[in-house]
Write an enzyme that holds these catalytic residues in place. Sequence first.
Site, short mmCIF file in Angstrom:
data_model
loop_
_atom_site.label_atom_id
_atom_site.label_comp_id
_atom_site.label_asym_id
_atom_site.label_seq_id
_atom_site.Cartn_x
_atom_site.Cartn_y
_atom_site.Cartn_z
N VAL A 120 9.09 0.32 8.18
CA VAL A 120 8.39 -0.94 7.95
C VAL A 120 9.22 -1.81 7.02
O VAL A 120 9.22 -3.03 7.08
CB VAL A 120 7.03 -0.68 7.24
N ALA A 121 9.92 -1.15 6.09
CA ALA A 121 10.74 -1.86 5.11
C ALA A 121 11.79 -0.89 4.58
O ALA A 121 11.61 0.33 4.66
CB ALA A 121 9.87 -2.36 3.96
N ALA A 126 14.83 3.66 -1.09
CA ALA A 126 13.89 4.31 -0.17
C ALA A 126 13.64 3.46 1.06
O ALA A 126 13.95 2.27 1.08
CB ALA A 126 12.56 4.54 -0.90
N LYS A 142 6.78 6.43 1.50
CA LYS A 142 7.98 5.89 0.83
C LYS A 142 8.94 7.05 0.59
O LYS A 142 8.73 7.87 -0.30
CB LYS A 142 7.56 5.22 -0.48
N ASP A 274 7.73 -5.60 -12.89
CA ASP A 274 8.55 -6.09 -11.78
C ASP A 274 7.68 -6.64 -10.64
O ASP A 274 7.85 -6.26 -9.50
CB ASP A 274 9.42 -4.92 -11.29
N1 LIG Z 1 1.17 0.96 0.70
C1 LIG Z 1 1.88 0.12 1.48
N2 LIG Z 1 1.32 -0.39 2.59
C2 LIG Z 1 2.04 -1.22 3.39
N3 LIG Z 1 3.30 -1.59 3.16
C3 LIG Z 1 3.91 -1.10 2.05
C4 LIG Z 1 3.23 -0.22 1.16
N4 LIG Z 1 4.07 0.10 0.18
C5 LIG Z 1 5.22 -0.57 0.41
N5 LIG Z 1 5.14 -1.30 1.53
C6 LIG Z 1 6.19 -2.18 2.10
O1 LIG Z 1 7.46 -1.71 1.71
C7 LIG Z 1 8.14 -2.64 0.87
C8 LIG Z 1 8.92 -1.91 -0.21
O2 LIG Z 1 8.07 -1.08 -0.94
P1 LIG Z 1 8.32 -0.79 -2.49
O3 LIG Z 1 7.40 0.25 -2.94
O4 LIG Z 1 8.30 -2.09 -3.21
O5 LIG Z 1 9.79 -0.19 -2.44
P2 LIG Z 1 11.10 -0.51 -3.30
O6 LIG Z 1 11.04 0.43 -4.46
O7 LIG Z 1 12.22 -0.24 -2.36
O8 LIG Z 1 11.03 -1.95 -3.73
C9 LIG Z 1 7.03 -3.54 0.31
O9 LIG Z 1 7.50 -4.82 -0.04
C10 LIG Z 1 6.06 -3.58 1.49
O10 LIG Z 1 6.49 -4.51 2.44
#
Ligand SMILES: Nc1ncnc2c1ncn2[C@@H]1O[C@H](COP(=O)(O)OP(=O)(O)O)[C@@H](O)[C@H]1O
Length: 428
Positions: A120-121, A126, A142, A274
């Site tokens: 998804v991202a 991660a 994640k 952050d």
């Molecule tokens: N619980 C969740 N539900 C849906 N999408 C999520 C969730 N957690 C993270 N994401 C998606 O993944 C992206 C990165 O997650 P994040 O925890 O911020 O990781 P990083 O530490 O790489 O920044 C978020 O911006 C969001 O788009």
Amino acid sequence: MRPTALAWRSLVITARVAIGVAQAFAGAAIVALRRGRPAAKRHLARRATGTVMRLGPTFVKAGQILGTRRDVLPPLLCDELSALRDDVAALGPARSRAALAAVYGPDVDAVFAEVDYTAVAGGSVACIYRATLHDGADVAVKLQRPGIRPLMAADLALIRRGAAMVARLPAFRGVPVRELVDNLCDAVIGQLDFAREAASLERMRANLTVLSRVRVPRVRFDASRPECIVMEFVPDLDIHTSDRCTLVARRSFAKSTLDVMYQMLFIDGFVHCDMHPGNLYFLVTGQTVVLDAGFSTQLTDKMRRLFADFFLNFAVGRGSRCAELVLESALGVRADGDPAAFRVDMAELVVRNHGLPAKDFSLMAFATEMFELQRRYGIAAAPELVFPLLALLVIEGTVRDLDPDVDFQEEGKPTLNRAVFGVGSTAS
Ligand SMILES: Nc1ncnc2c1ncn2[C@@H]1O[C@H](COP(=O)(O)OP(=O)(O)O)[C@@H](O)[C@H]1O
Ligand SMILES: [Mg+2]
């Protein structure tokens, strides 16, 4: 990492840094001749950031963390560093499947009923996937990138070695390079401590349940592992949602974001440092979503009160009291420092800013000037007083985009009153 791999990595890094520095200074010299010194400085900061990005995830994370330290580094460099984004593609489905299997071993089918291996991202540390657990829960997974820990450990060892050499240069005499670098390295490697991140996220969720329109995904500890956080999936996250909303809805998002920040700063003392777009989302349902507690800090009770006191006095324009509070909390004063002059200028800064109409007041401008005064008069601010301010600065732009008329000081008063005097109703 094997010694040959380590030697190769150190060669690549040295070469990239050398080329980056040479190009940056050559370019800056030309820019200085054509467009003057300020443009040359900007050019240098931009080139330095470009070099950091080419060095990979460890350096990107270190750069992002350094970029938040507006109390230490020049604002220009912070602007460039804070714009550093992870520029790495997510893992493909086949490698993702292998990575998840490596973490869960034979348990993978016992934990997950279904996994969509198209990420998804993806960030440098991660990738995030959508999956279903056997009880039907829709979850976000994640998962740490395979091999990220040895790579970061090797890079950080090289950074430490480089810093030890730099510390010996005469220009750095008296600068606590080692402490700074140690702190930075700890913060970077701390990004891999997913057990702590999961605990922080859960703690934040529990703290923020008092805010009814705020949502933090619930962690599924039963399905999580040291390299993988499994949490409730929040559908329809889109950083552009608020652009399509009415002004009324946008104002309400701005208020919720500030409520979150003030609740964390003044009441809980447990602060997400952050909350940039990407960690903060708005839903068409009116909810505000906070993600990613990877960079959070616990204020001591004394500091939480001190910060609340500072903000409250700021909000009523009591400049000398604010100056006094900064001095009270300071780690120390340099031998050639001048606390008396600091007191006068700091009080003036608070009074001048307090008098501004809300739309003209800029936290960033205020903080920059305050940090400048601290540097000039040799006041070493306590990190606990600096971090909350830095956390606020991260959301200022977002909040102002949502509601250009927002009054940061006025919005803070109800939460402050609860924090300092224990009165007032719970914000929504
Ligand atoms: N619980 C969740 N539900 C849906 N999408 C999520 C969730 N957690 C993270 N994401 C998606 O993944 C992206 C990165 O997650 P994040 O925890 O911020 O990781 P990083 O530490 O790489 O920044 C978020 O911006 C969001 O788009
Ligand atoms: Mg994030």
